[in-house]
Design an enzyme around this catalytic site. Structure first.
Site, PDB file in Angstrom:
ATOM      1  N   HIS A  19       0.837  -1.203   0.000  1.00 20.03           N
ATOM      2  CA  HIS A  19       0.000   0.000   0.000  1.00 20.03           C
ATOM      3  C   HIS A  19       0.869   1.249   0.000  1.00 20.03           C
ATOM      4  O   HIS A  19       2.097   1.162  -0.099  1.00 20.03           O
ATOM      5  CB  HIS A  19      -0.998  -0.023   1.166  1.00 20.03           C
ATOM      6  CG  HIS A  19      -0.371  -0.124   2.520  1.00 20.03           C
ATOM      7  ND1 HIS A  19       0.566   0.766   2.989  1.00 20.03           N
ATOM      8  CD2 HIS A  19      -0.551  -1.020   3.519  1.00 20.03           C
ATOM      9  CE1 HIS A  19       0.912   0.443   4.212  1.00 20.03           C
ATOM     10  NE2 HIS A  19       0.271  -0.657   4.555  1.00 20.03           N
ATOM     11  N   HIS A  22       4.101   1.352   2.213  1.00 17.85           N
ATOM     12  CA  HIS A  22       5.267   0.633   1.677  1.00 17.85           C
ATOM     13  C   HIS A  22       5.848   1.409   0.497  1.00 17.85           C
ATOM     14  O   HIS A  22       7.064   1.506   0.329  1.00 17.85           O
ATOM     15  CB  HIS A  22       4.881  -0.769   1.175  1.00 17.85           C
ATOM     16  CG  HIS A  22       4.136  -1.586   2.189  1.00 17.85           C
ATOM     17  ND1 HIS A  22       2.848  -1.999   2.006  1.00 17.85           N
ATOM     18  CD2 HIS A  22       4.516  -2.063   3.396  1.00 17.85           C
ATOM     19  CE1 HIS A  22       2.454  -2.696   3.057  1.00 17.85           C
ATOM     20  NE2 HIS A  22       3.447  -2.749   3.919  1.00 17.85           N
ATOM     21  N   CYS A 127       1.910 -10.074  20.882  1.00 23.64           N
ATOM     22  CA  CYS A 127       1.040  -9.579  19.804  1.00 23.64           C
ATOM     23  C   CYS A 127       1.532 -10.181  18.494  1.00 23.64           C
ATOM     24  O   CYS A 127       2.670  -9.940  18.089  1.00 23.64           O
ATOM     25  CB  CYS A 127       1.068  -8.052  19.732  1.00 23.64           C
ATOM     26  SG  CYS A 127       0.221  -7.449  18.258  1.00 23.64           S
ATOM     27  N   CYS A 130       2.527  -7.600  15.765  1.00 23.25           N
ATOM     28  CA  CYS A 130       3.876  -7.014  15.896  1.00 23.25           C
ATOM     29  C   CYS A 130       4.942  -8.092  15.948  1.00 23.25           C
ATOM     30  O   CYS A 130       6.129  -7.779  15.863  1.00 23.25           O
ATOM     31  CB  CYS A 130       4.013  -6.206  17.178  1.00 23.25           C
ATOM     32  SG  CYS A 130       2.896  -4.827  17.302  1.00 23.25           S
ATOM     33  N   CYS A 144      -2.682  -4.163  22.470  1.00 22.83           N
ATOM     34  CA  CYS A 144      -1.485  -3.698  21.774  1.00 22.83           C
ATOM     35  C   CYS A 144      -1.753  -2.281  21.267  1.00 22.83           C
ATOM     36  O   CYS A 144      -2.768  -2.048  20.600  1.00 22.83           O
ATOM     37  CB  CYS A 144      -1.195  -4.632  20.592  1.00 22.83           C
ATOM     38  SG  CYS A 144      -0.160  -3.848  19.349  1.00 22.83           S
ATOM     39  N   HIS A 147      -2.018  -2.368  17.265  1.00 25.83           N
ATOM     40  CA  HIS A 147      -3.067  -3.134  16.579  1.00 25.83           C
ATOM     41  C   HIS A 147      -4.430  -3.078  17.276  1.00 25.83           C
ATOM     42  O   HIS A 147      -5.408  -3.584  16.737  1.00 25.83           O
ATOM     43  CB  HIS A 147      -2.617  -4.592  16.417  1.00 25.83           C
ATOM     44  CG  HIS A 147      -1.476  -4.724  15.452  1.00 25.83           C
ATOM     45  ND1 HIS A 147      -0.163  -4.663  15.846  1.00 25.83           N
ATOM     46  CD2 HIS A 147      -1.460  -4.866  14.113  1.00 25.83           C
ATOM     47  CE1 HIS A 147       0.615  -4.771  14.789  1.00 25.83           C
ATOM     48  NE2 HIS A 147      -0.144  -4.890  13.722  1.00 25.83           N
ATOM     49  N   LYS A 296      -6.384   6.039  10.519  1.00 25.09           N
ATOM     50  CA  LYS A 296      -5.346   5.042  10.326  1.00 25.09           C
ATOM     51  C   LYS A 296      -5.786   4.130   9.177  1.00 25.09           C
ATOM     52  O   LYS A 296      -6.966   3.783   9.086  1.00 25.09           O
ATOM     53  CB  LYS A 296      -5.220   4.240  11.640  1.00 25.09           C
ATOM     54  CG  LYS A 296      -3.954   3.470  11.702  1.00 25.09           C
ATOM     55  CD  LYS A 296      -3.711   2.845  13.043  1.00 25.09           C
ATOM     56  CE  LYS A 296      -2.584   1.848  12.802  1.00 25.09           C
ATOM     57  NZ  LYS A 296      -2.008   1.276  13.936  1.00 25.09           N
ATOM     58  N   LYS A 299      -7.462  -2.498   6.789  1.00 22.78           N
ATOM     59  CA  LYS A 299      -8.299  -3.312   5.903  1.00 22.78           C
ATOM     60  C   LYS A 299      -9.739  -3.251   6.355  1.00 22.78           C
ATOM     61  O   LYS A 299     -10.655  -3.217   5.545  1.00 22.78           O
ATOM     62  CB  LYS A 299      -7.821  -4.771   5.997  1.00 22.78           C
ATOM     63  CG  LYS A 299      -6.857  -5.163   4.924  1.00 22.78           C
ATOM     64  CD  LYS A 299      -6.857  -6.675   4.836  1.00 22.78           C
ATOM     65  CE  LYS A 299      -5.553  -7.202   4.315  1.00 22.78           C
ATOM     66  NZ  LYS A 299      -5.296  -8.576   4.684  1.00 22.78           N
TER      67      LYS A 299
HETATM   68  N1  MSP Z   1       8.792  -7.226   8.229  1.00 24.73           N
HETATM   69  C1  MSP Z   1       8.928  -6.106   9.075  1.00 24.73           C
HETATM   70  C2  MSP Z   1      10.197  -5.356   8.786  1.00 24.73           C
HETATM   71  C3  MSP Z   1      11.446  -6.148   8.913  1.00 24.73           C
HETATM   72  S1  MSP Z   1      12.849  -5.222   8.473  1.00 24.73           S
HETATM   73  C4  MSP Z   1      14.104  -6.138   8.944  1.00 24.73           C
HETATM   74  C5  MSP Z   1       7.752  -5.170   8.890  1.00 24.73           C
HETATM   75  N2  MSP Z   1       7.085  -5.265   7.725  1.00 24.73           N
HETATM   76  S2  MSP Z   1       5.836  -4.344   7.307  1.00 24.73           S
HETATM   77  O1  MSP Z   1       5.336  -4.906   6.075  1.00 24.73           O
HETATM   78  O2  MSP Z   1       4.923  -4.224   8.365  1.00 24.73           O
HETATM   79  O3  MSP Z   1       6.444  -2.990   6.932  1.00 24.73           O
HETATM   80  C6  MSP Z   1       6.582  -1.943   7.848  1.00 24.73           C
HETATM   81  C7  MSP Z   1       7.107  -0.770   7.095  1.00 24.73           C
HETATM   82  O4  MSP Z   1       6.244  -0.452   5.984  1.00 24.73           O
HETATM   83  C8  MSP Z   1       7.185   0.527   7.873  1.00 24.73           C
HETATM   84  O5  MSP Z   1       8.309   0.624   8.709  1.00 24.73           O
HETATM   85  C9  MSP Z   1       7.207   1.514   6.727  1.00 24.73           C
HETATM   86  O6  MSP Z   1       8.426   1.471   6.093  1.00 24.73           O
HETATM   87  C10 MSP Z   1       6.151   0.936   5.805  1.00 24.73           C
HETATM   88  N3  MSP Z   1       4.810   1.348   6.207  1.00 24.73           N
HETATM   89  C11 MSP Z   1       3.756   0.521   6.464  1.00 24.73           C
HETATM   90  N4  MSP Z   1       2.665   1.290   6.749  1.00 24.73           N
HETATM   91  C12 MSP Z   1       2.998   2.591   6.701  1.00 24.73           C
HETATM   92  C13 MSP Z   1       2.270   3.786   6.794  1.00 24.73           C
HETATM   93  N5  MSP Z   1       0.979   3.832   7.040  1.00 24.73           N
HETATM   94  N6  MSP Z   1       2.946   4.933   6.595  1.00 24.73           N
HETATM   95  C14 MSP Z   1       4.277   4.957   6.271  1.00 24.73           C
HETATM   96  N7  MSP Z   1       4.981   3.846   6.162  1.00 24.73           N
HETATM   97  C15 MSP Z   1       4.413   2.644   6.493  1.00 24.73           C
HETATM   98  O7  MSP Z   1       7.507  -4.365   9.772  1.00 24.73           O
END
Ligand code: MSP
Length: 637
Positions: A19, A22, A127, A130, A144, A147, A296, A299
């Site tokens: 999304h 990412h 959790c 997380c 949490c 979440h 926030k 889904k």
């Molecule tokens: N798999 C772990 C990361 C391991 S790194 C060794 C993880 N994955 S995640 O899919 O949840 O990705 C988290 C990251 O996605 C955040 O730190 C950020 O880079 C990005 N984002 C996910 N949602 C976000 C927002 N709503 N806003 C900005 N970035 C966000 O955690």
């Protein structure tokens, strides 16, 4: 600037499709990688997917397929997305890659052999979202904080990494290296975690509960905790332990993450590196969160914004520009499709698009479609050149401080200066007088040169647009255009043939009915955020605690109540439009927030002096009140 640069994104969990969040992190990493490449640095950019753990196993079970089949599918979605967003990662790592698994196994054995991993028992609140244990005091109402779900209570025997042993070292390291974790608010947050004694990190999961993970080499009844496995990707992705790639890039490594995963990156990872016997990474760059229309993203609300929806509808460079321009790195930002369209129309269609089309079309008309010869500049031309030099410098400084929105604002100063120069110089007027031909050439040369500078400066952010502008300027070998080439102004070759192209950014009309599904969910009830104000503007509003003494209905009005309030220093009358939400008898004794310095106004013939604050949502008003008793008359900030 170091001549070598290594940037990583988090490796994303494959339990959901990509999304806007990412996309933001990965595009920022891409903008940085492109910028350093264009500055002649040897660059490596790593992204990938995190594929082990409870969360993934659960998602696969739900989809009715094996974890391997599941991770193959979603990982492929991430991998395929990045080229569509013009992301130029050098490698895509998966934690299920054979090489990664082999290295994680070897690291576990090494850390175990040196006595930094021990067997113990543990109980706590876990959790799954997380993938970590929480201390009771970290939970909010037993849930949490990220979440908003109740964690599971788990009690089991497990292996632990002696993280506590490295606490003092880490505190000292963060203190000695002020930009190790940046911006500063996150450095402070990491130091705040470290003010409490660190607990050792539970790094295993019994196979009786979870088999989808890397087996511990010293006990086959367990798999490795997903974070211990995942963080190591940053070194396996560049060939740790024994490649030149690793040796060159690790010392300059920079991680890019959002604030959600500060703890694993700011605490677990440096202590793990210390135990492995490696230098800590160079920088941890932490950004804020994207919300959608103030909510926030989730889904269940159905407001998840998909990057490809926006790209397909509005174009990739508009999307990349918006992300980098609208978020202040380090702070949260709220996405609204209407705000996006406004930004694209004003900055891209109006400012940039107009400058390009005016300059190219005037050059076609007045200079025979070729770059005119430059000649001696006048003071006004010098001023434009000086603006360009200043902008190049300021853009560089802010970029290297990660203030990307400021970099773009600086570049836009040059765009405005170009547009202003046209208005002041009126080339169309000079074109009418053959005696002024030489002056006309100088002006158009300068404008074309300004476009070249702008094109180079925007390329890391909007690679397609930078390239298109350079091509319109008749530059064939666009790869030669980089930061070094814009240091000097006379970079265009006179006589080169200009190649006008299509409109770069057609104006977009925003229609609520055709907003992408995600933003339609919320935009009808939540208005977009108003234009920014400064702190000083905000300080002009005097907010106070007041107590309601008396409330009565206003005759002939079905909305208004007349309130007598105590301000601590005086009593006042306020007329408030809250009678649909509150009965008069509910209000006396209630402490509320009022705008104390609002000019008085008459409502239904009654003078109202001040205004009560209330949340305006879900068809009702909710007066702001306090969860503890504040002093009447006190300021609210
Ligand atoms: N798999 C772990 C990361 C391991 S790194 C060794 C993880 N994955 S995640 O899919 O949840 O990705 C988290 C990251 O996605 C955040 O730190 C950020 O880079 C990005 N984002 C996910 N949602 C976000 C927002 N709503 N806003 C900005 N970035 C966000 O955690």
């Amino acid at each position: 600037m170091d001549k070598i640069f290594y940037i990583t994104t988090p490796i994303y969990y494959v339990n959901a499709s990509p999304h806007i969040g990412h996309a933001y992190t990965t595009i920022v990493a891409d903008v940085m990688a492109r910028y350093y490449r264009m500055n002649g640095c040897q660059t490596f950019f790593l992204t990938g997917t995190d594929e082990h753990g409870d969360k993934i196993a659960e998602a696969a079970a739900k989809a009715g397929i094996t974890p391997k089949e599941y991770t193959d599918q979603i990982s492929a979605q991430f991998r395929a997305l990045w080229p569509e967003l013009s992301v130029t990662n050098d490698y895509f790592i998966r934690t299920t890659d054979e090489n990664h698994v082999k290295t994680v196994t070897a690291i576990l054995q090494k850390v175990y052999d040196q006595g930094d991993i021990y067997f113990g028992s543990y109980e706590g609140y876990y959790c799954v979202g997380c993938e970590r244990f929480y201390m009771e005091k970290e939970l909010v109402d037993g849930k949490c904080p990220d979440h908003q779900t109740a964690p599971e209570f788990r009690k089991e025997s497990n292996y632990f990494f002696k993280m506590s042993k490295y606490q003092d070292w880490l505190v000292q390291y963060i203190q000695d290296n002020p930009d190790f974790i940046r911006p500063e608010r996150y450095r402070n947050e990491a130091l705040a975690f470290l003010r409490e004694p660190l607990e050792d990190l539970c790094i295993s999961r019994p196979k009786t509960r979870l088999t989808w993970g890397i087996s511990l080499p010293f006990d086959d009844n367990y798999v490795t905790y997903v974070w211990f496995d995942a963080l190591i990707n940053y070194i396996t992705g560049i060939g740790y332990p024994d490649t030149d790639l690793f040796r060159s890039f690790w010392p300059v490594s920079q991680h890019l993450i959002a604030k959600d995963i500060l703890k694993p990156h700011g605490i677990y990872w440096p202590t793990m590196l210390k135990a492995i016997g490696l230098e800590p990474y160079h920088h941890l760059n932490v950004h804020g969160y994207w919300n959608v229309e103030q909510s926030k993203m989730s889904k269940s609300i159905g407001n998840v914004v998909k990057p490809l929806d926006l790209k397909d509808k509005y174009g990739l460079d508009s999307f990349r520009y918006f992300l980098l321009r609208d978020m202040v790195f380090g702070l949260d930002s709220s996405f609204s499709e209407e705000g996006f369209v406004q930004r694209v129309n004003s900055d891209l269609a109006n400012d940039l698009g107009n400058l390009v089309s005016r300059v190219i079309s005037m050059s076609m008309k007045f200079c025979g479609g070729r770059v005119p010869p430059p000649s001696a500049p006048e003071a006004i031309d010098q001023a434009l050149m000086e603006t360009a030099a200043r902008v190049i410098h300021e853009a560089r400084v802010s970029f290297e401080e990660l203030a990307f929105h400021k970099t773009l604002m600086s570049i836009w100063e040059l765009i405005s200066a170009g547009n202003k120069y046209i208005v002041e110089q009126e080339p169309w007027g000079l074109a009418k007088d053959p005696a002024k031909n030489e002056r006309l050439s100088v002006i158009l040369y300068n404008l074309l040169e300004a476009l070249r500078t702008i094109a180079v400066l925007i390329t890391p952010f909007m690679p397609g647009t930078g390239e298109k502008i350079l091509r319109q300027l008749g530059i064939e070998n666009t790869d030669n255009q980089n930061y070094a080439s814009i240091e000097k102004w006379w970079g265009l070759t006179s006589g080169s043939v200009l190649k006008p192209g299509e409109t770069l950014f057609p104006r977009i009309e925003f229609k609520k009915e055709t907003a992408t599904a995600a933003t339609q969910k919320t935009q009808n009830d939540i208005p977009p955020v108003k234009p920014e104000i400064t702190y000083d503007d905000f300080e002009k509003v005097d907010l106070r605690v007041a107590m309601i003494l008396k409330a009565e209905a206003v005759p002939k009005s079905n909305k208004l109540l007349k309130l007598l309030i105590d301000m601590g220093t005086e009593e006042r009358t306020i007329v408030a439009g809250i009678s649909k939400a509150y009965k008069p008898e509910e209000l006396p004794g209630k402490k509320v927030v009022i705008v104390a310095n609002l000019a008085p106004a008459k409502l239904m013939g009654i003078e109202s002096h001040g205004m009560i604050l209330a949340a305006d949502s879900a068809d009702t008003l909710t007066v702001l009140s306090f969860d503890r008793e504040p002093e009447t008359g006190g300021r609210v900030r």
